[in-house]
Design a protein around this motif. Structure first.
Motif, PDB file in Angstrom:
ATOM      1  N   HIS A  28       0.749  -1.199  -0.052  1.00 59.67           N
ATOM      2  CA  HIS A  28       0.158  -0.058   0.052  1.00 59.67           C
ATOM      3  C   HIS A  28       0.815   1.294  -0.062  1.00 59.67           C
ATOM      4  CE1 HIS A  28      -2.976   3.039   1.497  1.00 59.67           C
ATOM      5  NE2 HIS A  28      -3.794   1.890   1.305  1.00 59.67           N
ATOM      6  N   LYS A  29       0.555   2.177  -0.700  1.00 53.48           N
ATOM      7  CA  LYS A  29       1.455   3.361  -1.183  1.00 53.48           C
ATOM      8  C   LYS A  29       1.569   4.172   0.326  1.00 53.48           C
ATOM      9  CE  LYS A  29       2.117   7.456  -3.909  1.00 53.48           C
ATOM     10  NZ  LYS A  29       1.542   7.986  -5.216  1.00 53.48           N
ATOM     11  N   ARG A  30       0.391   4.171   1.079  1.00 56.48           N
ATOM     12  CA  ARG A  30       0.743   4.885   2.391  1.00 56.48           C
ATOM     13  C   ARG A  30       1.045   4.312   3.594  1.00 56.48           C
ATOM     14  NH1 ARG A  30      -3.720   6.901   4.405  1.00 56.48           N
ATOM     15  NH2 ARG A  30      -5.290   5.633   2.990  1.00 56.48           N
ATOM     16  N   LEU A  31       0.345   2.963   3.599  1.00 54.69           N
ATOM     17  CA  LEU A  31       0.493   2.118   4.966  1.00 54.69           C
ATOM     18  C   LEU A  31       1.493   1.082   4.875  1.00 54.69           C
ATOM     19  CD1 LEU A  31      -3.531   1.773   5.161  1.00 54.69           C
ATOM     20  CD2 LEU A  31      -1.939   3.460   6.118  1.00 54.69           C
ATOM     21  N   GLY A  32       2.125   0.659   3.700  1.00 55.82           N
ATOM     22  CA  GLY A  32       2.992  -0.208   3.658  1.00 55.82           C
ATOM     23  C   GLY A  32       2.591  -1.634   3.426  1.00 55.82           C
ATOM     24  N   PHE A  33       3.008  -2.569   3.778  1.00 54.61           N
ATOM     25  CA  PHE A  33       2.536  -3.977   3.466  1.00 54.61           C
ATOM     26  C   PHE A  33       1.217  -4.032   4.042  1.00 54.61           C
ATOM     27  CE2 PHE A  33       7.062  -4.528   2.520  1.00 54.61           C
ATOM     28  CZ  PHE A  33       6.838  -4.717   1.112  1.00 54.61           C
ATOM     29  N   VAL A  34       0.091  -4.576   3.538  1.00 57.54           N
ATOM     30  CA  VAL A  34      -1.130  -4.667   4.244  1.00 57.54           C
ATOM     31  C   VAL A  34      -1.615  -6.359   3.834  1.00 57.54           C
ATOM     32  CG1 VAL A  34      -1.726  -2.412   4.676  1.00 57.54           C
ATOM     33  CG2 VAL A  34      -2.607  -3.426   2.642  1.00 57.54           C
ATOM     34  N   ASP A  35      -2.399  -6.791   4.186  1.00 58.64           N
ATOM     35  CA  ASP A  35      -3.158  -8.098   4.003  1.00 58.64           C
ATOM     36  C   ASP A  35      -3.839  -7.636   2.499  1.00 58.64           C
ATOM     37  OD1 ASP A  35      -1.836  -9.114   6.016  1.00 58.64           O
ATOM     38  OD2 ASP A  35      -3.842  -9.482   7.243  1.00 58.64           O
ATOM     39  N   ALA A  36      -4.247  -8.713   1.821  1.00 58.72           N
ATOM     40  CA  ALA A  36      -5.347  -8.900   0.752  1.00 58.72           C
ATOM     41  C   ALA A  36      -6.354 -10.159   1.210  1.00 58.72           C
ATOM     42  CB  ALA A  36      -4.579  -8.883  -0.387  1.00 58.72           C
ATOM     43  N   TYR A  37      -7.480 -10.033   0.326  1.00 60.94           N
ATOM     44  CA  TYR A  37      -8.271 -10.933   0.783  1.00 60.94           C
ATOM     45  C   TYR A  37      -8.730 -11.518  -0.752  1.00 60.94           C
ATOM     46  CZ  TYR A  37      -9.485  -8.761   5.254  1.00 60.94           C
ATOM     47  OH  TYR A  37      -9.365  -8.224   6.368  1.00 60.94           O
ATOM     48  N   VAL A  38      -9.017 -12.804  -0.694  1.00 62.85           N
ATOM     49  CA  VAL A  38      -9.719 -13.498  -1.730  1.00 62.85           C
ATOM     50  C   VAL A  38     -11.199 -13.671  -1.346  1.00 62.85           C
ATOM     51  CG1 VAL A  38      -9.819 -15.703  -2.999  1.00 62.85           C
ATOM     52  CG2 VAL A  38      -7.651 -14.979  -2.111  1.00 62.85           C
ATOM     53  N   MET A  39     -12.050 -13.028  -2.061  1.00 58.70           N
ATOM     54  CA  MET A  39     -13.369 -13.162  -1.982  1.00 58.70           C
ATOM     55  C   MET A  39     -14.257 -14.005  -3.054  1.00 58.70           C
ATOM     56  SD  MET A  39     -14.202  -9.097  -0.732  1.00 58.70           S
ATOM     57  CE  MET A  39     -15.743  -9.696   0.313  1.00 58.70           C
ATOM     58  N   TYR A  40     -15.402 -14.444  -2.811  1.00 61.11           N
ATOM     59  CA  TYR A  40     -15.932 -15.616  -3.673  1.00 61.11           C
ATOM     60  C   TYR A  40     -17.460 -15.625  -3.473  1.00 61.11           C
ATOM     61  CZ  TYR A  40     -15.475 -20.233  -5.948  1.00 61.11           C
ATOM     62  OH  TYR A  40     -15.382 -21.114  -6.868  1.00 61.11           O
ATOM     63  N   GLN A  41     -18.049 -15.885  -4.619  1.00 62.01           N
ATOM     64  CA  GLN A  41     -19.397 -16.322  -4.276  1.00 62.01           C
ATOM     65  C   GLN A  41     -20.089 -17.328  -5.499  1.00 62.01           C
ATOM     66  OE1 GLN A  41     -23.184 -14.031  -5.046  1.00 62.01           O
ATOM     67  NE2 GLN A  41     -21.686 -12.356  -5.346  1.00 62.01           N
ATOM     68  N   MET A  42     -21.002 -18.247  -5.006  1.00 64.93           N
ATOM     69  CA  MET A  42     -21.409 -18.953  -5.978  1.00 64.93           C
ATOM     70  C   MET A  42     -22.649 -18.180  -6.877  1.00 64.93           C
ATOM     71  SD  MET A  42     -20.131 -21.988  -5.494  1.00 64.93           S
ATOM     72  CE  MET A  42     -19.507 -23.229  -4.229  1.00 64.93           C
ATOM     73  N   LEU A  43     -22.643 -18.301  -8.051  1.00 62.07           N
ATOM     74  CA  LEU A  43     -23.486 -17.701  -8.962  1.00 62.07           C
ATOM     75  C   LEU A  43     -24.784 -18.727  -9.247  1.00 62.07           C
ATOM     76  CD1 LEU A  43     -21.360 -15.951 -11.639  1.00 62.07           C
ATOM     77  CD2 LEU A  43     -22.279 -14.709  -9.350  1.00 62.07           C
TER      78      LEU A  43
END
Lengths: 175, 175
Positions: A149-164
């Motif tokens: 992250h440009k301001r915050l440094g290394f941050v977590d990312a999420y994988v998001m999912y849904q059935m259609l």
């Protein structure tokens, strides 16, 4: 905001799309692209072959935001869609993201996708995460410190999912 | 198995690499590629620009397996590596996967990566999952029914991840 239309993106939209893309990239808070990304790479991302892109316009003119819809994997993962969204900074907070998200889910179902996956939702992008949850997504994975992250440094990312589609009614698999 | 060497892959390895690739793809149990994958696409995957590929050979000749190492994302995700592994069906069970995995983790650290992510480990590939856990990976996400397995139909896939450097000592971020 009135008179919003969502339609397939075309070459004539690209100047406005590139401008929105550059604003997001400059923030360094939501997408992995850096400002070193070339216009050609941006074009391939939004309007390349096999990319289904849509834009939201106001009164048929001003471009408010856009999304792209692609298979998340080829072949044996082709039934899961992936999508990316960008809203113009000047149109944020007006519900454009939600309209684009709903349109994208409908379009993905229409194209026959059975599920949708976001690979890399920045954990500090709380407005986006709230919206995706409202639209049916769950966080199915956490990638520790995967986003710089440009301001915050290394941050977590999420994988998001849904059935259609209800998995009980997914088509029978052929080899 | 004796006298195993791991070295960078070259053009002269591609016939043997393609043969291993095709065997994995034909099984339909581990990778998303289908048998429709062209040799050109396979070449780009293993020997394309910006792909670091390594092969394990026996006695400097017979090719036993291979891996590819790439950034999992560009730009703001470039510090996380991604890797893919394939072992020749005739060399399975001989510890080649483990040797390749250890070599790959070392190589990724050497290249300066801070973490490694697998995006799409098929949940029924228990031998691979056991190996990756032994080598330090954790399952950080589950993608429901994201893989269309040739024999078993739709099965889950896992996202696996490990830090390659202690996060307390990751470099300070520049914008």
């Amino acid at each position: 905001m009135k008179d919003i239309q969502i339609r397939p993106a075309g070459e004539h939209d690209f100047d406005a799309m590139w401008s929105i893309f550059c604003a997001h990239v400059a923030s360094g808070e939501t997408y992995p692209f850096t400002t070193a990304t070339s216009r050609e790479a941006g074009h391939a991302y939004w309007l390349g072959p096999d990319v289904a892109s849509f834009v939201a316009t106001s009164g048929g003119a001003r471009l408010l935001g856009m999304y792209r819809l692609v298979p998340n994997q080829l072949g044996r993962g082709h039934h899961v869609a992936n999508a990316s969204f960008m809203v113009s900074p000047s149109a944020q907070g007006a519900g454009i993201g939600r309209l684009l998200g709903e349109h994208c889910l409908d379009e993905a179902r229409r194209q026959g996708y059975l599920a949708m996956q976001f690979n890399y939702v920045v954990s500090t992008n709380t407005a986006a995460i709230r919206l995706w949850k409202k639209l049916g997504f769950s966080i199915v994975g956490t990638l520790p410190k995967a986003f710089r992250h440009k301001r915050l440094g290394f941050v977590d990312a999420y994988v998001m999912y849904q059935m259609l589609q209800d998995p009980d009614h997914w088509p029978t698999v052929d080899a």
